[in-house]
Design a protein around this motif. Sequence first.
Motif, PDB file in Angstrom:
ATOM      1  N   ALA A  12      41.824 -48.676   3.574  1.00  0.00           N
ATOM      2  CA  ALA A  12      40.462 -48.517   3.047  1.00  0.00           C
ATOM      3  C   ALA A  12      40.355 -48.755   1.545  1.00  0.00           C
ATOM      4  O   ALA A  12      39.247 -48.883   1.026  1.00  0.00           O
ATOM      5  CB  ALA A  12      39.956 -47.104   3.372  1.00  0.00           C
ATOM      6  N   LYS A  13      41.500 -48.786   0.875  1.00  0.00           N
ATOM      7  CA  LYS A  13      41.463 -48.890  -0.586  1.00  0.00           C
ATOM      8  C   LYS A  13      42.591 -49.775  -1.097  1.00  0.00           C
ATOM      9  O   LYS A  13      43.551 -50.034  -0.380  1.00  0.00           O
ATOM     10  CB  LYS A  13      41.579 -47.475  -1.199  1.00  0.00           C
ATOM     11  CG  LYS A  13      40.466 -46.534  -0.740  1.00  0.00           C
ATOM     12  CD  LYS A  13      40.503 -45.186  -1.418  1.00  0.00           C
ATOM     13  CE  LYS A  13      41.638 -44.274  -1.070  1.00  0.00           C
ATOM     14  NZ  LYS A  13      41.766 -43.869   0.333  1.00  0.00           N
ATOM     15  N   VAL A  14      42.431 -50.201  -2.349  1.00  0.00           N
ATOM     16  CA  VAL A  14      43.493 -50.938  -3.034  1.00  0.00           C
ATOM     17  C   VAL A  14      43.766 -50.208  -4.340  1.00  0.00           C
ATOM     18  O   VAL A  14      42.826 -49.766  -5.014  1.00  0.00           O
ATOM     19  CB  VAL A  14      43.072 -52.391  -3.347  1.00  0.00           C
ATOM     20  CG1 VAL A  14      44.249 -53.177  -3.920  1.00  0.00           C
ATOM     21  CG2 VAL A  14      42.512 -53.084  -2.109  1.00  0.00           C
ATOM     22  N   PHE A 176      38.028 -31.506   7.287  1.00  0.00           N
ATOM     23  CA  PHE A 176      38.337 -32.570   6.330  1.00  0.00           C
ATOM     24  C   PHE A 176      39.835 -32.667   6.092  1.00  0.00           C
ATOM     25  O   PHE A 176      40.581 -31.736   6.389  1.00  0.00           O
ATOM     26  CB  PHE A 176      37.610 -32.367   4.985  1.00  0.00           C
ATOM     27  CG  PHE A 176      37.932 -31.074   4.286  1.00  0.00           C
ATOM     28  CD1 PHE A 176      37.230 -29.912   4.583  1.00  0.00           C
ATOM     29  CD2 PHE A 176      38.931 -31.010   3.326  1.00  0.00           C
ATOM     30  CE1 PHE A 176      37.520 -28.711   3.933  1.00  0.00           C
ATOM     31  CE2 PHE A 176      39.229 -29.819   2.663  1.00  0.00           C
ATOM     32  CZ  PHE A 176      38.517 -28.668   2.982  1.00  0.00           C
ATOM     33  N   LYS A 177      40.231 -33.836   5.566  1.00  0.00           N
ATOM     34  CA  LYS A 177      41.640 -34.121   5.274  1.00  0.00           C
ATOM     35  C   LYS A 177      41.824 -34.302   3.775  1.00  0.00           C
ATOM     36  O   LYS A 177      41.001 -34.959   3.125  1.00  0.00           O
ATOM     37  CB  LYS A 177      42.028 -35.411   6.011  1.00  0.00           C
ATOM     38  CG  LYS A 177      43.465 -35.832   5.894  1.00  0.00           C
ATOM     39  CD  LYS A 177      43.763 -36.894   4.860  1.00  0.00           C
ATOM     40  CE  LYS A 177      43.093 -38.214   5.047  1.00  0.00           C
ATOM     41  NZ  LYS A 177      43.463 -39.185   3.978  1.00  0.00           N
ATOM     42  N   LEU A 178      42.870 -33.707   3.230  1.00  0.00           N
ATOM     43  CA  LEU A 178      43.183 -33.888   1.808  1.00  0.00           C
ATOM     44  C   LEU A 178      44.577 -34.485   1.646  1.00  0.00           C
ATOM     45  O   LEU A 178      45.452 -34.262   2.489  1.00  0.00           O
ATOM     46  CB  LEU A 178      43.157 -32.539   1.072  1.00  0.00           C
ATOM     47  CG  LEU A 178      41.839 -31.763   1.045  1.00  0.00           C
ATOM     48  CD1 LEU A 178      42.044 -30.415   0.346  1.00  0.00           C
ATOM     49  CD2 LEU A 178      40.733 -32.554   0.352  1.00  0.00           C
ATOM     50  N   GLU A 179      44.745 -35.235   0.560  1.00  0.00           N
ATOM     51  CA  GLU A 179      46.082 -35.692   0.158  1.00  0.00           C
ATOM     52  C   GLU A 179      46.348 -35.181  -1.250  1.00  0.00           C
ATOM     53  O   GLU A 179      45.443 -35.109  -2.076  1.00  0.00           O
ATOM     54  CB  GLU A 179      46.164 -37.224   0.183  1.00  0.00           C
ATOM     55  CG  GLU A 179      46.084 -37.788   1.585  1.00  0.00           C
ATOM     56  CD  GLU A 179      46.275 -39.302   1.636  1.00  0.00           C
ATOM     57  OE1 GLU A 179      46.908 -39.875   0.717  1.00  0.00           O
ATOM     58  OE2 GLU A 179      45.790 -39.904   2.598  1.00  0.00           O
ATOM     59  N   PHE A 180      47.596 -34.853  -1.506  1.00  0.00           N
ATOM     60  CA  PHE A 180      48.012 -34.361  -2.819  1.00  0.00           C
ATOM     61  C   PHE A 180      49.152 -35.213  -3.350  1.00  0.00           C
ATOM     62  O   PHE A 180      49.849 -35.883  -2.586  1.00  0.00           O
ATOM     63  CB  PHE A 180      48.510 -32.912  -2.711  1.00  0.00           C
ATOM     64  CG  PHE A 180      47.445 -31.914  -2.351  1.00  0.00           C
ATOM     65  CD1 PHE A 180      46.755 -31.233  -3.340  1.00  0.00           C
ATOM     66  CD2 PHE A 180      47.130 -31.655  -1.013  1.00  0.00           C
ATOM     67  CE1 PHE A 180      45.769 -30.299  -3.010  1.00  0.00           C
ATOM     68  CE2 PHE A 180      46.152 -30.731  -0.672  1.00  0.00           C
ATOM     69  CZ  PHE A 180      45.463 -30.052  -1.671  1.00  0.00           C
ATOM     70  N   GLY A 190      44.481 -35.905  -4.579  1.00  0.00           N
ATOM     71  CA  GLY A 190      44.405 -37.355  -4.752  1.00  0.00           C
ATOM     72  C   GLY A 190      43.496 -38.008  -3.736  1.00  0.00           C
ATOM     73  O   GLY A 190      42.654 -37.346  -3.119  1.00  0.00           O
ATOM     74  N   ASP A 191      43.659 -39.305  -3.586  1.00  0.00           N
ATOM     75  CA  ASP A 191      42.964 -40.096  -2.570  1.00  0.00           C
ATOM     76  C   ASP A 191      41.440 -40.001  -2.701  1.00  0.00           C
ATOM     77  O   ASP A 191      40.915 -40.238  -3.774  1.00  0.00           O
ATOM     78  CB  ASP A 191      43.461 -39.680  -1.182  1.00  0.00           C
ATOM     79  CG  ASP A 191      43.390 -40.817  -0.172  1.00  0.00           C
ATOM     80  OD1 ASP A 191      43.880 -41.916  -0.482  1.00  0.00           O
ATOM     81  OD2 ASP A 191      42.810 -40.622   0.910  1.00  0.00           O
ATOM     82  N   GLU A 192      40.743 -39.670  -1.626  1.00  0.00           N
ATOM     83  CA  GLU A 192      39.276 -39.687  -1.619  1.00  0.00           C
ATOM     84  C   GLU A 192      38.757 -38.487  -0.837  1.00  0.00           C
ATOM     85  O   GLU A 192      39.477 -37.931  -0.003  1.00  0.00           O
ATOM     86  CB  GLU A 192      38.778 -40.972  -0.949  1.00  0.00           C
ATOM     87  CG  GLU A 192      39.192 -41.090   0.518  1.00  0.00           C
ATOM     88  CD  GLU A 192      38.706 -42.380   1.184  1.00  0.00           C
ATOM     89  OE1 GLU A 192      37.499 -42.561   1.332  1.00  0.00           O
ATOM     90  OE2 GLU A 192      39.564 -43.194   1.565  1.00  0.00           O
TER      91      GLU A 192
HETATM   92 MG    MG Z   1      43.978 -43.493   3.474  1.00  0.00          MG
END
Ligand code: MG
Length: 234
Positions: A12-14, A176-180, A190-192
Amino acid sequence: MKKLGKLYEGKAKVLYETDDPNLLVQYFKDDATAFNAGKKGVIGDKGVVNNKVSERIFKYLSENGVKSHFVERLDDREMLVKRLEIIQVEVIVRNVAAGSIARRMGVEEGTELKDTIVEFCYKSDELGDPFINEYVIRAFGLASDDEVRVMTETALKVNELLTRFFDERGIVLVDFKLEFGRHNGEVLLGDEITPDGCRLWEKGTLEKLDKDRFRRDLGKIEEAYAEVLRKVME
Ligand code: MG
Ligand code: ADP
């Protein structure tokens, strides 16, 4: 700040490097995937919506004491972020049973939970992000006990803040999902934070305003994303 070459292209991202080794540019695409990329498509203007929604939410969290990688939004599709060493653990918070937990526990989607759930998954596309727990994280050295504690406490704080934030805007934050990631010895979010990684239901009608519209071919996908942007900007 000068944008340099591509560091990583995801679903989904660069991410682009910059002339500052501590900073990256995160570019949001319109590409959408589901079921571990088994289903692919495009959601018109999703990148623009997700960039702006993430900006709004990261700023709101920062005002309330939750630190993230967000530095500033650069344009419609790009934000400047702090470079993280991503911890390969996805942290999921659930307030209402939906998606995989409804299947796993054999309950109807929308079933109320007696308490908030925090879950961990191993961030691995090849393995389909399998469910793990603190013992697995420790045994495989994915994160230290301290980091697990910080991620759990932060996830619960984010849940409190965002549940209220969305409730005030007529939206139920289902899960919801989180990234660290690690940055100069600190663990940062981090992330979105966007309708790609949150389940957002309109209060009352329980109409879905998130990526489930794409996963389940419910139509009006662009409209739902635009509606979320409109509401978070209120
Ligand atoms: Mg992702
Ligand atoms: P994926 O297909 O792996 O989910 P995405 O399309 O979501 O990838 O692109 C974002 C990638 O960059 C993710 O792998 C995410 O973990 C990682 N990432 C997010 N924020 C940062 C950051 N600040 N520094 C380094 N990597 C990051």
